[in-house]
Enzyme design. Sequence first.
Site, PDB file in Angstrom:
ATOM      1  N   HIS A 168       0.847  -1.192   0.000  1.00  0.00           N
ATOM      2  CA  HIS A 168       0.000   0.000   0.000  1.00  0.00           C
ATOM      3  C   HIS A 168       0.890   1.252   0.000  1.00  0.00           C
ATOM      4  CE1 HIS A 168      -2.158   3.185   2.299  1.00  0.00           C
ATOM      5  NE2 HIS A 168      -3.152   2.806   1.531  1.00  0.00           N
TER       6      HIS A 168
ATOM      7  N   ASN B  69       1.336   3.715   1.778  1.00  0.00           N
ATOM      8  CA  ASN B  69       1.985   4.165   3.022  1.00  0.00           C
ATOM      9  C   ASN B  69       3.060   3.203   3.521  1.00  0.00           C
ATOM     10  OD1 ASN B  69       0.288   6.312   3.045  1.00  0.00           O
ATOM     11  ND2 ASN B  69      -0.947   5.646   4.787  1.00  0.00           N
ATOM     12  N   LYS B  70       3.185   2.033   2.922  1.00  0.00           N
ATOM     13  CA  LYS B  70       4.132   1.045   3.440  1.00  0.00           C
ATOM     14  C   LYS B  70       5.565   1.388   3.007  1.00  0.00           C
ATOM     15  CE  LYS B  70       0.963  -1.363   5.568  1.00  0.00           C
ATOM     16  NZ  LYS B  70      -0.383  -1.082   5.143  1.00  0.00           N
ATOM     17  N   ASN B  71       6.547   0.688   3.570  1.00  0.00           N
ATOM     18  CA  ASN B  71       7.949   1.067   3.318  1.00  0.00           C
ATOM     19  C   ASN B  71       8.338   0.909   1.847  1.00  0.00           C
ATOM     20  OD1 ASN B  71       7.765   1.213   6.080  1.00  0.00           O
ATOM     21  ND2 ASN B  71       9.864   0.518   6.425  1.00  0.00           N
ATOM     22  N   ILE B  72       7.745  -0.065   1.173  1.00  0.00           N
ATOM     23  CA  ILE B  72       7.909  -0.268  -0.269  1.00  0.00           C
ATOM     24  C   ILE B  72       6.503  -0.308  -0.849  1.00  0.00           C
ATOM     25  CG2 ILE B  72       8.512  -2.047  -2.001  1.00  0.00           C
ATOM     26  CD1 ILE B  72      10.966  -0.747  -0.905  1.00  0.00           C
TER      27      ILE B  72
END
Length: 392
Positions: free
Chosen positions: A192, A194-197
């Site tokens: 998603h 907002n995730k780190n990747i």
Amino acid sequence: MSAQPKPVVAAAPFLPFTRPTIDEATIAGVCDVLRSGWITSGPNVKEFEKQLSAYCGGRPVRAFNSGTCTMEIALRIAQVGASAADEVITTPLTWVSTSNIVLDVGAKPVFADIDPVTRNIDLDRVEAAITPNTRAIIPVDLTGLPVDRTRLYEIAGRKSLRVVEDAAQSFGSNWGGAPIGSTGDFVSFSFHANKNITTIEGGCLVMNDEHEARLAEEYRLQGVVRSGLDGMEVERVGGKYNLTDVAARVGLGQLPHLASFTERRRGLARRYLERFHAAFVAEIDCRLPVADFAQSNWHMFQVILPEAHLAKRGMKRADVMAALNDRGIGTGVHYPALHLFALYRRLGWKDGDFPHAEYAGRNTLTLPLFPTMTDADVDRVVEALESVLRGA
Ligand SMILES: *Cc1c(COP(=O)(O)O)cnc(C)c1O
């Protein structure tokens, strides 16, 4: 009345609580995919899966259009929910999809309260919650801080339970040096925005063998199995969960940055912990996150601001968020304890069932943390939070 003079100093740009980092080469790569004539699942998805599998120590990996559906599919592959009595143990302090998917497959979520220090599921309570109907455990690495994998798999092994690791937030984290995803049972990642990747929306499932991977492909797209040039068969109900090549191309542009993103996040988190004044922390009884710079990928930086201390200042958490927003700083709430949502209350849960999760849910605030933030941004957030709470 005369007009107010215009401020001469421009306000600092708004600092969101998170922000994706997408480089120009990736943007150009996405344009190439759009021009290629093949924009949905195709060669980029295959290549993305190949690189994810390499990262996960060669384990089978399939990509999907969300992290949520990967967990649902893992439960279906494990036949959890085949009986309505099947129970799945998870945490009440997570994004609500973690337990919604248990309901989706027709099983019963069983919550175990969190450890108030790590805010991850308390494995002693997991053990105590196991019954003859327990089929699986879904641990969540909240903010990227990994759940104790050694203890988790010792319990799961002894009780013959499946594990679906909700590692939505812990891509890039490790347990004892082994990347999350490279060991264990099912491991689910989210990509998603907002995730780190990120792949904008998307996710992947790490599995144990090619048989599970084939089932995952069927559940991913309408249960369809193709053979030869013109053969098609359908034996089970599947969903519409395939990732597009456009999204996969974004993911391919992200993977080379994983190590540097994680390093930068750790550096920013370290700076946050150094910048908070001990006197302020003591005065507000502010709880700072566990200082893990070896295993966590620092998906988020969260503080606990006890409501009793805010009340003494005539404030609630929402007032703090509004005051920070006025100072150009975005914050977030991750997450309210999910057993208190109307859907779960109707199923029988109530206030007081999981006091640690409820307390964290009411008092936790997520502060800005993303790789392109500067050290000065961290300083600005800490100064603003301290001044807001001291009524300055
Ligand atoms: C983001 C997230 C999910 C869901 O991922 P999606 O890709 O949005 O479906 C599930 N669990 C946790 C803990 C998450 O943070």
